[in-house]
Enzyme design. Structure first.
Site, short mmCIF file in Angstrom:
data_model
loop_
_atom_site.label_atom_id
_atom_site.label_comp_id
_atom_site.label_asym_id
_atom_site.label_seq_id
_atom_site.Cartn_x
_atom_site.Cartn_y
_atom_site.Cartn_z
N GLU A 93 -4.57 -2.19 -12.68
CA GLU A 93 -3.29 -1.95 -13.35
C GLU A 93 -3.50 -1.24 -14.70
O GLU A 93 -4.61 -1.29 -15.25
CB GLU A 93 -2.59 -3.30 -13.60
CG GLU A 93 -2.19 -4.04 -12.33
CD GLU A 93 -0.91 -3.50 -11.68
OE1 GLU A 93 -0.56 -2.32 -11.92
OE2 GLU A 93 -0.27 -4.25 -10.93
N ASP A 131 3.04 2.80 -11.07
CA ASP A 131 2.57 2.73 -12.46
C ASP A 131 1.17 3.35 -12.60
O ASP A 131 0.54 3.22 -13.64
CB ASP A 131 2.57 1.27 -12.95
CG ASP A 131 1.64 0.37 -12.13
OD1 ASP A 131 1.00 0.88 -11.16
OD2 ASP A 131 1.54 -0.83 -12.44
N HIS A 159 -1.50 2.59 -10.66
CA HIS A 159 -2.65 1.76 -10.28
C HIS A 159 -3.30 2.28 -9.00
O HIS A 159 -2.63 2.86 -8.13
CB HIS A 159 -2.28 0.28 -10.19
CG HIS A 159 -1.44 -0.14 -9.01
ND1 HIS A 159 -0.15 -0.59 -9.14
CD2 HIS A 159 -1.71 -0.20 -7.69
CE1 HIS A 159 0.33 -0.91 -7.96
NE2 HIS A 159 -0.59 -0.68 -7.05
N ASP A 188 -9.04 -4.13 -1.98
CA ASP A 188 -8.47 -5.27 -2.70
C ASP A 188 -7.86 -6.30 -1.77
O ASP A 188 -7.71 -6.07 -0.56
CB ASP A 188 -7.41 -4.77 -3.71
CG ASP A 188 -6.41 -3.80 -3.09
OD1 ASP A 188 -6.41 -3.64 -1.85
OD2 ASP A 188 -5.62 -3.21 -3.83
C1 GLP Z 1 -0.61 -1.80 -3.42
C2 GLP Z 1 -2.08 -1.55 -3.12
C3 GLP Z 1 -2.50 -0.14 -3.50
C4 GLP Z 1 -1.48 0.86 -2.99
C5 GLP Z 1 -0.14 0.57 -3.60
C6 GLP Z 1 0.93 1.59 -3.19
O1 GLP Z 1 -0.39 -2.19 -4.72
N1 GLP Z 1 -2.93 -2.48 -3.76
O2 GLP Z 1 -3.78 0.11 -2.97
O3 GLP Z 1 -1.90 2.17 -3.31
O4 GLP Z 1 0.25 -0.71 -3.13
O5 GLP Z 1 1.52 1.22 -1.99
P1 GLP Z 1 2.46 2.14 -1.12
O6 GLP Z 1 1.54 3.08 -0.41
O7 GLP Z 1 3.13 1.19 -0.19
O8 GLP Z 1 3.38 2.84 -2.05
#
Ligand code: GLP
Length: 236
Positions: free
Chosen positions: A143, A136, A138, A67
Site C-alpha cells: 500500500e 491507490d 498498490h 499475497d
Molecule cells: C487486490 C490484489 C492486487 C490486485 C488488486 C486489483 O488488492 N491484492 O494484487 O492488483 O486487488 O484488483 P482488480 O484487478 O480486481 O482491480
C-alpha cells in the site's frame, strides 16, 4: 518500459497471456509470479484455452503468488489460494505442489515471510511476474507508504482497498483488514514484469504510476526502474 494501450479487455488478456505463454514455451520449467484480482482472470482463461488445445504444457512450471489475506485458509472461497485453484490451477496440468501462495494462517507470520523470500531465491527467482494494480497504486498488497518495503511482510490494508475488494465478499465487514504480501524486493528482482490494468477507474493511477514521479505514495511507480517492464492498459 513497454507501454501498450489496447482496445478492450479481451485484447489485453490475449496479449498478456501471450507473454506468459512465451515464457512457458521458451522455458518449460519457468517460475511464474502470479496475481489475483479481477483483471488477470481473462489472462488465466486464455492460458487454460491454449492448454486445452494442446498448445501449452504447465507440467514443469512453478508458480509463486504475490499475497494472501490474513486469517483465510485455502478452503475459504475468498482466499487467494482458492482463487488461484479455481481460476487456473484446477484447469491446467501444473503440479499443485509446485504452486505457492503465502500462508495467511501461519502461526509465525514473520517467519512465513522470511521462508517465502527464501523459497523464491531457492527457485532461482521469478522469470515473469504478473501484476494488477490497485486504484491507490498498490501492487500485491504493498500500500502507499513513506517508504518502499523490501521483504515479504504483513500489511494493514488501506480503507480504499478494503472498500474496493468488498465486492468479492458478502459484506464489507467480512473483508480482512490485514494481508501478507511479497515486498518490492522480490517483485523488482523478477526478471520480467507484466502489469495489466483496464477500465476508466484505473486510468489516473496508470498515468501517475508510469508517467509521474517515483514515490512510495504510488507503490507501482518504482516499476519504472525495472529493466524489463511491460504495461498493458485497456480503456474499457
Ligand atoms: C487486490 C490484489 C492486487 C490486485 C488488486 C486489483 O488488492 N491484492 O494484487 O492488483 O486487488 O484488483 P482488480 O484487478 O480486481 O482491480
Amino acid at each position: 518500459m513497454k507501454y501498450i494501450e489496447v482496445e478492450n479487455y479481451a485484447e489485453m488478456s490475449k496479449k498478456g497471456a501471450a507473454l506468459i505463454a512465451a515464457e512457458v514455451v521458451s522455458k518449460p520449467n519457468a517460475v511464474l509470479g502470479l496475481a489475483t484480482g479481477s483483471t488477470p482472470v481473462g489472462i488465466y482463461k486464455q492460458l487454460i484455452e491454449w492448454f486445452r488445445n494442446g498448445d501449452l504444457d504447465f507440467s514443469g512450471v512453478t508458480s509463486v503468488n504475490l499475497d494472501e489475506y490474513l486469517g483465510l485458509d485455502g478452503t475459504n472461497p475468498q482466499s487467494y489460494r482458492y482463487f488461484m485453484n479455481d481460476n487456473l490451477f484446477n484447469h491446467v496440468n501444473i503440479d499443485k505442489s509446485r504452486t505457492f501462495v503465502p500462508s495467511g494462517t501461519a502461526d509465525d507470520l514473520a517467519s512465513e515471510g522470511e521462508a517465502y523470500d527464501k523459497l523464491i531465491k531457492s527457485l532461482g527467482g521469478i522469470d515473469i511476474q504478473l501484476l494488477g494494480i490497485g486504484e491507490d497504486g498498490h501492487i500485491g498488497f504493498n500500500e502507499p507508504d513513506d517508504c518502499f518495503t523490501g521483504p515479504t511482510h504483513v500489511v494493514d490494508l488501506d480503507e480504499s482497498t478494503v472498500v474496493a475488494n468488498a465486492r468479492f465478499f458478502d459484506s464489507i465487514d467480512d473483508v480482512p483488514r490485514k494481508a501478507i504480501t511479497m515486498g518490492m524486493a522480490s517483485i523488482m528482482q523478477a526478471k520480467k514484469v507484466l502489469l495489466v490494468a483496464n477500465g476508466p477507474k484505473k486510468y489516473d493511477i496508470i498515468q501517475k504510476a508510469f508517467f509521474g514521479p517515483i514515490t512510495p505514495k504510488v507503490p507501482a511507480s518504482i516499476l519504472q526502474l525495472h529493466g524489463d517492464l511491460t504495461v498493458i492498459y485497456s480503456k474499457i
